[in-house]
Design a protein around this motif. Structure first.
Motif, PDB file in Angstrom:
ATOM      1  N   ASN A 219       0.806  -1.223   0.000  1.00  0.00           N
ATOM      2  CA  ASN A 219       0.000   0.000   0.000  1.00  0.00           C
ATOM      3  C   ASN A 219       0.836   1.268   0.000  1.00  0.00           C
ATOM      4  O   ASN A 219       0.287   2.365  -0.148  1.00  0.00           O
ATOM      5  CB  ASN A 219      -0.932   0.013   1.213  1.00  0.00           C
ATOM      6  N   TYR A 220       2.145   1.134   0.165  1.00  0.00           N
ATOM      7  CA  TYR A 220       3.036   2.298   0.194  1.00  0.00           C
ATOM      8  C   TYR A 220       3.854   2.443  -1.092  1.00  0.00           C
ATOM      9  O   TYR A 220       4.679   3.362  -1.180  1.00  0.00           O
ATOM     10  CB  TYR A 220       4.013   2.185   1.366  1.00  0.00           C
ATOM     11  N   TYR A 221       3.656   1.574  -2.049  1.00  0.00           N
ATOM     12  CA  TYR A 221       4.523   1.583  -3.237  1.00  0.00           C
ATOM     13  C   TYR A 221       4.249   2.820  -4.084  1.00  0.00           C
ATOM     14  O   TYR A 221       3.122   3.026  -4.534  1.00  0.00           O
ATOM     15  CB  TYR A 221       4.310   0.310  -4.047  1.00  0.00           C
ATOM     16  N   PRO A 222       5.267   3.656  -4.372  1.00  0.00           N
ATOM     17  CA  PRO A 222       5.031   4.903  -5.111  1.00  0.00           C
ATOM     18  C   PRO A 222       4.733   4.715  -6.597  1.00  0.00           C
ATOM     19  O   PRO A 222       4.210   5.625  -7.231  1.00  0.00           O
ATOM     20  CB  PRO A 222       6.346   5.675  -4.932  1.00  0.00           C
ATOM     21  N   GLY A 223       5.073   3.553  -7.151  1.00  0.00           N
ATOM     22  CA  GLY A 223       4.866   3.301  -8.571  1.00  0.00           C
ATOM     23  C   GLY A 223       6.184   3.089  -9.283  1.00  0.00           C
ATOM     24  O   GLY A 223       7.228   3.644  -8.906  1.00  0.00           O
ATOM     25  N   ASP A 224       6.151   2.305 -10.343  1.00  0.00           N
ATOM     26  CA  ASP A 224       7.376   1.933 -11.051  1.00  0.00           C
ATOM     27  C   ASP A 224       8.149   3.147 -11.564  1.00  0.00           C
ATOM     28  O   ASP A 224       9.382   3.127 -11.618  1.00  0.00           O
ATOM     29  CB  ASP A 224       7.041   1.016 -12.231  1.00  0.00           C
ATOM     30  N   GLU A 225       7.450   4.206 -11.930  1.00  0.00           N
ATOM     31  CA  GLU A 225       8.103   5.401 -12.473  1.00  0.00           C
ATOM     32  C   GLU A 225       8.984   6.089 -11.435  1.00  0.00           C
ATOM     33  O   GLU A 225       9.930   6.812 -11.785  1.00  0.00           O
ATOM     34  CB  GLU A 225       7.032   6.370 -12.977  1.00  0.00           C
ATOM     35  N   TYR A 226       8.714   5.852 -10.153  1.00  0.00           N
ATOM     36  CA  TYR A 226       9.392   6.580  -9.079  1.00  0.00           C
ATOM     37  C   TYR A 226      10.396   5.733  -8.307  1.00  0.00           C
ATOM     38  O   TYR A 226      11.085   6.262  -7.426  1.00  0.00           O
ATOM     39  CB  TYR A 226       8.340   7.129  -8.102  1.00  0.00           C
ATOM     40  N   VAL A 227      10.489   4.480  -8.611  1.00  0.00           N
ATOM     41  CA  VAL A 227      11.342   3.552  -7.866  1.00  0.00           C
ATOM     42  C   VAL A 227      12.353   2.928  -8.815  1.00  0.00           C
ATOM     43  O   VAL A 227      11.985   2.404  -9.873  1.00  0.00           O
ATOM     44  CB  VAL A 227      10.499   2.450  -7.193  1.00  0.00           C
ATOM     45  N   ASP A 228      13.639   2.980  -8.441  1.00  0.00           N
ATOM     46  CA  ASP A 228      14.689   2.307  -9.213  1.00  0.00           C
ATOM     47  C   ASP A 228      15.055   0.955  -8.608  1.00  0.00           C
ATOM     48  O   ASP A 228      15.302   0.001  -9.341  1.00  0.00           O
ATOM     49  CB  ASP A 228      15.933   3.200  -9.289  1.00  0.00           C
ATOM     50  N   TRP A 229      15.103   0.889  -7.277  1.00  0.00           N
ATOM     51  CA  TRP A 229      15.389  -0.355  -6.565  1.00  0.00           C
ATOM     52  C   TRP A 229      14.272  -0.592  -5.559  1.00  0.00           C
ATOM     53  O   TRP A 229      13.918   0.316  -4.793  1.00  0.00           O
ATOM     54  CB  TRP A 229      16.711  -0.255  -5.803  1.00  0.00           C
ATOM     55  N   ALA A 230      13.745  -1.793  -5.534  1.00  0.00           N
ATOM     56  CA  ALA A 230      12.791  -2.195  -4.503  1.00  0.00           C
ATOM     57  C   ALA A 230      13.589  -2.831  -3.377  1.00  0.00           C
ATOM     58  O   ALA A 230      14.173  -3.908  -3.540  1.00  0.00           O
ATOM     59  CB  ALA A 230      11.760  -3.163  -5.056  1.00  0.00           C
ATOM     60  N   GLY A 231      13.626  -2.136  -2.235  1.00  0.00           N
ATOM     61  CA  GLY A 231      14.431  -2.598  -1.114  1.00  0.00           C
ATOM     62  C   GLY A 231      13.565  -3.116   0.020  1.00  0.00           C
ATOM     63  O   GLY A 231      12.413  -2.722   0.187  1.00  0.00           O
ATOM     64  N   VAL A 232      14.136  -3.983   0.815  1.00  0.00           N
ATOM     65  CA  VAL A 232      13.428  -4.532   1.971  1.00  0.00           C
ATOM     66  C   VAL A 232      14.442  -4.732   3.088  1.00  0.00           C
ATOM     67  O   VAL A 232      15.582  -5.137   2.850  1.00  0.00           O
ATOM     68  CB  VAL A 232      12.710  -5.850   1.608  1.00  0.00           C
ATOM     69  N   SER A 233      14.031  -4.413   4.314  1.00  0.00           N
ATOM     70  CA  SER A 233      14.920  -4.578   5.458  1.00  0.00           C
ATOM     71  C   SER A 233      14.381  -5.655   6.383  1.00  0.00           C
ATOM     72  O   SER A 233      13.175  -5.914   6.425  1.00  0.00           O
ATOM     73  CB  SER A 233      15.090  -3.257   6.214  1.00  0.00           C
ATOM     74  N   GLY A 234      15.290  -6.278   7.125  1.00  0.00           N
ATOM     75  CA  GLY A 234      14.867  -7.307   8.054  1.00  0.00           C
ATOM     76  C   GLY A 234      15.990  -7.734   8.976  1.00  0.00           C
ATOM     77  O   GLY A 234      17.111  -7.968   8.518  1.00  0.00           O
ATOM     78  N   PHE A 235      15.679  -7.810  10.271  1.00  0.00           N
ATOM     79  CA  PHE A 235      16.627  -8.267  11.272  1.00  0.00           C
ATOM     80  C   PHE A 235      16.092  -9.569  11.844  1.00  0.00           C
ATOM     81  O   PHE A 235      15.004  -9.609  12.406  1.00  0.00           O
ATOM     82  CB  PHE A 235      16.804  -7.205  12.368  1.00  0.00           C
ATOM     83  N   ALA A 236      16.851 -10.643  11.672  1.00  0.00           N
ATOM     84  CA  ALA A 236      16.346 -11.984  11.947  1.00  0.00           C
ATOM     85  C   ALA A 236      16.504 -12.345  13.410  1.00  0.00           C
ATOM     86  O   ALA A 236      17.551 -12.130  14.015  1.00  0.00           O
ATOM     87  CB  ALA A 236      17.074 -13.006  11.087  1.00  0.00           C
ATOM     88  N   GLN A 237      15.449 -12.924  13.958  1.00  0.00           N
ATOM     89  CA  GLN A 237      15.528 -13.552  15.266  1.00  0.00           C
ATOM     90  C   GLN A 237      15.356 -15.056  15.062  1.00  0.00           C
ATOM     91  O   GLN A 237      16.314 -15.806  15.112  1.00  0.00           O
ATOM     92  CB  GLN A 237      14.481 -12.999  16.225  1.00  0.00           C
ATOM     93  N   ALA A 238      14.140 -15.485  14.767  1.00  0.00           N
ATOM     94  CA  ALA A 238      13.880 -16.911  14.577  1.00  0.00           C
ATOM     95  C   ALA A 238      13.482 -17.216  13.140  1.00  0.00           C
ATOM     96  O   ALA A 238      13.064 -18.329  12.844  1.00  0.00           O
ATOM     97  CB  ALA A 238      12.780 -17.362  15.531  1.00  0.00           C
ATOM     98  N   HIS A 239      13.625 -16.243  12.235  1.00  0.00           N
ATOM     99  CA  HIS A 239      13.153 -16.411  10.871  1.00  0.00           C
ATOM    100  C   HIS A 239      14.312 -16.674   9.919  1.00  0.00           C
ATOM    101  O   HIS A 239      15.400 -16.127  10.081  1.00  0.00           O
ATOM    102  CB  HIS A 239      12.402 -15.167  10.412  1.00  0.00           C
ATOM    103  N   SER A 240      14.061 -17.475   8.910  1.00  0.00           N
ATOM    104  CA  SER A 240      15.038 -17.707   7.860  1.00  0.00           C
ATOM    105  C   SER A 240      14.983 -16.563   6.855  1.00  0.00           C
ATOM    106  O   SER A 240      14.002 -15.798   6.810  1.00  0.00           O
ATOM    107  CB  SER A 240      14.729 -19.025   7.148  1.00  0.00           C
ATOM    108  N   PRO A 241      16.004 -16.427   5.996  1.00  0.00           N
ATOM    109  CA  PRO A 241      15.918 -15.417   4.940  1.00  0.00           C
ATOM    110  C   PRO A 241      14.676 -15.585   4.072  1.00  0.00           C
ATOM    111  O   PRO A 241      14.044 -14.590   3.679  1.00  0.00           O
ATOM    112  CB  PRO A 241      17.212 -15.639   4.150  1.00  0.00           C
ATOM    113  N   GLY A 242      14.290 -16.815   3.786  1.00  0.00           N
ATOM    114  CA  GLY A 242      13.091 -17.038   2.983  1.00  0.00           C
ATOM    115  C   GLY A 242      11.828 -16.586   3.683  1.00  0.00           C
ATOM    116  O   GLY A 242      10.926 -16.001   3.069  1.00  0.00           O
ATOM    117  N   ASP A 243      11.736 -16.864   4.993  1.00  0.00           N
ATOM    118  CA  ASP A 243      10.593 -16.386   5.767  1.00  0.00           C
ATOM    119  C   ASP A 243      10.438 -14.881   5.618  1.00  0.00           C
ATOM    120  O   ASP A 243       9.324 -14.352   5.524  1.00  0.00           O
ATOM    121  CB  ASP A 243      10.772 -16.697   7.258  1.00  0.00           C
TER     122      ASP A 243
END
Length: 331
Positions: A219-243
């Protein structure tokens, strides 16, 4: 601006913002539930993106491995130089944090010619952008970026789908459209001021807080015209990278190159941290639209007892060096 004054970490257990502290026995909140991808967006149904990234180009099969480096007892130059000596090469991405009113850097001596600067630029409330009150501030920032004359990654108002930043949807009356409008306005002003050396990184957290439908990262995505890289952050506790990253990858990898913009893992002793680093390496190699991964390499955050450094143990450093030496990660 020191990261310590800006950061509310996106840890799966709790954020490390303000006076909140990580505790190993904290309950892990559920992964936010988003509508499943449509058939055309399901994993494997579309090939991953093969080009893009704006001025900071994406090269499939060449992952830029970088970090935010802030090490206890060391200045930035010394910390980055230590990592260069340990890894045998400079960071491909040097990540730094700036407040909304800070002058953005025209040059930084510790960013080598083989490195790309990524700026995480803090935001205000949406109304301060969308009403035009910040236009002059934004234009000044854009002019400084244009003066850099080097490809630069701009990560504005990250982790907007969490509840501990003034630029988050939860702090702005659930106004996800207001975030989009602000992102687009800043993008437009940068373009008008000639900052065409900037690659725009849009970067939610992998899980939303609160975990409600209105707060889904889509719901926060600005649109393809405005984004060059789609980034995601995450700090793992009990989750795998895939999770943590599968859903985001499935949603955007056919449209944009993917960046893991902030990542680290809680060290539970034994081989847990090096094993998780090895799992991240394997996950990235199995997902060809990933073009960059940026470690949160620090032990200085004042509200966290966790040591996020790559060398928190000899085994962790060895696992990270193995990833760094992998030909895929020498991009």
């Amino acid at each position: 601006m020191k990261r310590r004054s800006l950061l509310g970490l996106s840890l799966a257990a709790v954020p490390l913002a303000g006076c909140e502290q990580y505790r190993s026995d904290d309950e892990v909140p559920p992964v936010v539930s988003h509508p499943p991808p449509s058939a055309s967006e399901a994993p494997g149904s579309l090939p991953p993106v093969t080009e893009g990234g704006g001025p900071v180009r994406f090269k499939q099969g060449a992952v830029m491995l970088g970090a935010y480096v802030d090490l206890k007892g060391m200045g930035v130059n010394a910390g980055i130089d230590l990592r260069r000596r340990q890894l045998g090469r400079p960071e491909r991405i040097v990540h730094r944090y700036y407040s909304w009113t800070d002058p953005l850097p025209v040059s930084l001596g510790y960013v080598s010619g083989k490195s790309t600067l990524m700026i995480s630029w803090r935001g205000p409330e949406y109304k301060d952008v969308n009403g035009g009150a910040s236009d002059k501030l934004i234009a000044r920032a854009a002019k400084r970026m244009a003066q850099r004359k080097k490809p630069t990654l701009m990560r504005w108002a990250w982790d907007m789908n969490r509840d501990f930043y003034k630029w988050g949807g939860p702090g702005n009356n659930r106004d996800t459209e207001g975030y989009i409008q602000a992102f687009r306005r800043i993008h437009r002003i940068f373009r008008e001021e000639g900052a065409d050396n900037v690659s725009w990184v849009w970067s939610p957290n992998w899980n939303s807080r609160p975990a409600e439908d209105w707060n889904a990262f889509t719901n926060y995505y600005p649109g393809d015209e405005y984004v060059d890289w789609a980034g995601v952050s995450g700090f793992a506790q009990a989750h795998s990278p895939g999770d943590m990253f599968d859903e985001f990858y499935a949603t955007y990898s056919s449209r944009k190159p993917i960046m893991i913009t902030e990542v680290s893992v809680v060290d539970r002793g034994g081989g847990t941290k090096p094993e998780w680093i090895a799992a991240l390496r394997s996950w990235i190699k199995a997902h060809p639209a990933v073009g960059a991964s940026v470690w949160f390499d620090t032990d200085t955050h004042p509200s966290s007892r966790e040591n996020w450094r790559i060398d928190s143990s000899a085994a962790s450093l060895a696992a990270y060096k193995a990833m760094s030496n992998d030909p895929v990660f020498t991009g």
